[in-house]
Design a protein around this motif. Structure first.
Motif, PDB file in Angstrom:
ATOM      1  N   UNK A 128      16.310  64.570  74.167  1.00 44.23           N
ATOM      2  CA  UNK A 128      16.981  63.270  74.269  1.00 44.23           C
ATOM      3  C   UNK A 128      17.616  62.919  72.923  1.00 44.23           C
ATOM      4  N   UNK A 129      18.255  61.753  72.855  1.00 44.01           N
ATOM      5  CA  UNK A 129      19.021  61.391  71.664  1.00 44.01           C
ATOM      6  C   UNK A 129      18.159  61.332  70.409  1.00 44.01           C
ATOM      7  N   UNK A 130      17.013  60.690  70.497  1.00 41.48           N
ATOM      8  CA  UNK A 130      16.144  60.571  69.331  1.00 41.48           C
ATOM      9  C   UNK A 130      15.593  61.933  68.912  1.00 41.48           C
ATOM     10  N   UNK A 170      17.942  67.917  64.388  1.00 34.17           N
ATOM     11  CA  UNK A 170      19.044  68.222  63.465  1.00 34.17           C
ATOM     12  C   UNK A 170      18.690  67.829  62.045  1.00 34.17           C
ATOM     13  N   UNK A 171      18.048  66.697  61.889  1.00 36.35           N
ATOM     14  CA  UNK A 171      17.641  66.234  60.564  1.00 36.35           C
ATOM     15  C   UNK A 171      16.677  67.222  59.914  1.00 36.35           C
ATOM     16  N   UNK A 187      28.249  63.265  64.362  1.00 35.65           N
ATOM     17  CA  UNK A 187      27.781  61.956  64.842  1.00 35.65           C
ATOM     18  C   UNK A 187      26.269  61.826  64.717  1.00 35.65           C
ATOM     19  N   UNK A 188      25.585  62.915  65.031  1.00 41.45           N
ATOM     20  CA  UNK A 188      24.120  62.897  64.923  1.00 41.45           C
ATOM     21  C   UNK A 188      23.702  62.710  63.475  1.00 41.45           C
ATOM     22  N   UNK A 189      24.336  63.453  62.575  1.00 37.11           N
ATOM     23  CA  UNK A 189      23.995  63.355  61.157  1.00 37.11           C
ATOM     24  C   UNK A 189      24.332  61.983  60.596  1.00 37.11           C
TER      25      UNK A 189
END
Length: 430
Positions: free
Chosen positions: A78-80, A86-87, A127-129
């Motif tokens: 999911x998004x979180x 990625x982090x 966008x995620x970063x």
């Protein structure tokens, strides 16, 4: 050696950095080339003219595996979870890159592959970063409130390093600037700093605007916390406690610089306006409502407090009068004191009972006339709210007699009353 590679292709860098895998790989080139076969999943492939080409091909395949594994892993998150994944991945890659000096042979090749993987992630998951960066920066500079302290942002501004953090946060991406682009220019002739809206570059957000945007965000968040507590059986008391805290914020703002004072007042005013409108049915008669909601239109007492005086003067008057024990604070609350002297209240049972003898009462009341347009023995008697230490209603004749016959010169209490009036006059009238 590559047993963990299928589930975690990034494991190859652990092998390179900590298990001398490059030497093993070089030896593999001169034997059966089992590692490249394992990576490719084939038994036969073209011959490599030298060791460097073999290792370079191995790294290329590793890169492909890592990229494909990232795509596979993210597809099930999911998004979180994607943000966390990625982090963590970027953090590990940067960590390997910052320790590249630990590798002696093929250092440039390893660094090249790390840079390519990092570049791929930055391009495809920008966008995620950005969201990760925004959340990280926001958590550094700002604190959300709690049930106990819904408006923690104001608390930090007044009692901690909130103003410093607010200023420092301005040049970083946070949740408050996610729709903006930061522009900074400085040379010998000009200095320009602002956030410009991405969709409309004509809209700029300088620091004063930014401060209000931040304030509005945390004010809204705090109001949401208050609302979430509104179903409690003792919510009225909870709300009064929050109003008391906000009132303390309001008073504390006096000690601040002008722009800081304005931000606190802006925040408190907006919060109190919502609380008053939303919970008016609770019929809370709070001094902060009088100051902010009713303002100059409040129905004043018959003693007519001077219109140019702030309510803080009369609050200080209460505090300092209690300190010299003109009355007992357990019998006379601050709200009741204000209700009798400042506001026109309908409650008939309010009374101000003094603990001193009539000469001191008369001198005290005569001294505070400077703050009123209609405070005198006749209006005091007419109000029927002032009582002497024997709990008898004070009449105008009592005051006139005490003023003409009472001998209080050279007494400590008279000096205290004089000092009280001088301090308030200097602070609020001059």
């Amino acid at each position: 050696m590559l047993s963990n590679f299928t589930d975690n292709p990034l494991h190859i860098f652990h092998l390179i950095y900590f298990e001398d895998f490059l030497n093993i790989l070089k030896q593999d080139y001169y034997s059966d080339k089992v590692y490249l076969k394992e990576i490719l999943g084939v038994e036969n492939f073209e011959e490599y003219p030298n060791e460097k080409d073999y290792i370079h091909s191995f790294f290329q395949e590793i890169r492909k595996k890592i990229v494909n594994n990232v795509i596979k892993e993210i597809s099930n998150l999911n998004e979180l979870e994607i943000e966390n994944y990625i982090s963590t991945l970027i953090s590990k890659l940067n960590n390997y890159k910052s320790n590249i000096d630990r590798i002696k042979d093929y250092q440039e090749d390893v660094n090249f592959e790390l840079e390519n993987i990092i570049k791929y992630i930055k391009i495809n998951y920008s966008d995620v970063l950005e969201n990760v960066e925004i959340k990280h920066n926001t958590s550094i500079y700002f604190n959300l409130g709690s049930d106990l302290t819904p408006f923690k942002f104001l608390d930090d501004l007044l009692y901690s390093d909130g103003f410093e953090r607010l200023s420092q946060s301005y040049e970083y991406k946070t949740i408050h600037t996610k729709d903006y682009r930061y522009i900074f220019h400085r040379d010998e002739n000009i200095f320009f700093e602002s956030w410009v809206q991405k969709k409309d570059m004509s809209y700029q957000m300088d620091f004063p605007k930014y401060s209000k945007v931040v304030s509005d965000y945390y004010s809204t968040a705090g109001l949401e916390i208050v609302y979430n507590n509104s179903q409690q059986t003792d919510f009225k008391n909870y709300l009064i406690q929050q109003l008391d805290t906000l009132f303390n914020y309001y008073l504390k703002a006096e000690d601040l610089k002008q722009h800081q004072f304005e931000l606190i007042c802006y925040s408190v005013n907006s919060i109190v306006s919502v609380l008053y409108s939303k919970y008016k049915s609770l019929d809370i008669n709070h001094k902060l409502y009088r100051i902010i909601i009713e303002g100059d239109d409040v129905s004043k007492s018959d003693f007519k407090p001077k219109r140019n005086l702030r309510i803080e003067l009369f609050i200080d008057l209460y505090i300092k009068s209690e300190e010299i024990e003109m009355f007992d604070s357990e019998e006379l609350s601050e709200d009741d004191f204000l209700s009798i002297l400042v506001y026109k209240e309908s409650e008939n049972d309010l009374k101000l009972k003094f603990t001193k003898s009539n000469p001191f009462i008369a001198y005290y009341l005569k001294s505070i006339e400077v703050f009123f347009d209609n405070l005198n023995p006749l209006t005091i008697e007419k109000s029927q709210k002032f009582y002497n230490k024997q709990n008898k209603l004070i009449k105008s004749s009592d005051l006139y007699t005490a003023l003409s016959r009472g001998n209080i010169e050279n007494t400590r209490l008279k000096s205290d009353i004089d000092l009280l009036i001088n301090e308030l006059t200097k602070k609020y009238l001059e």
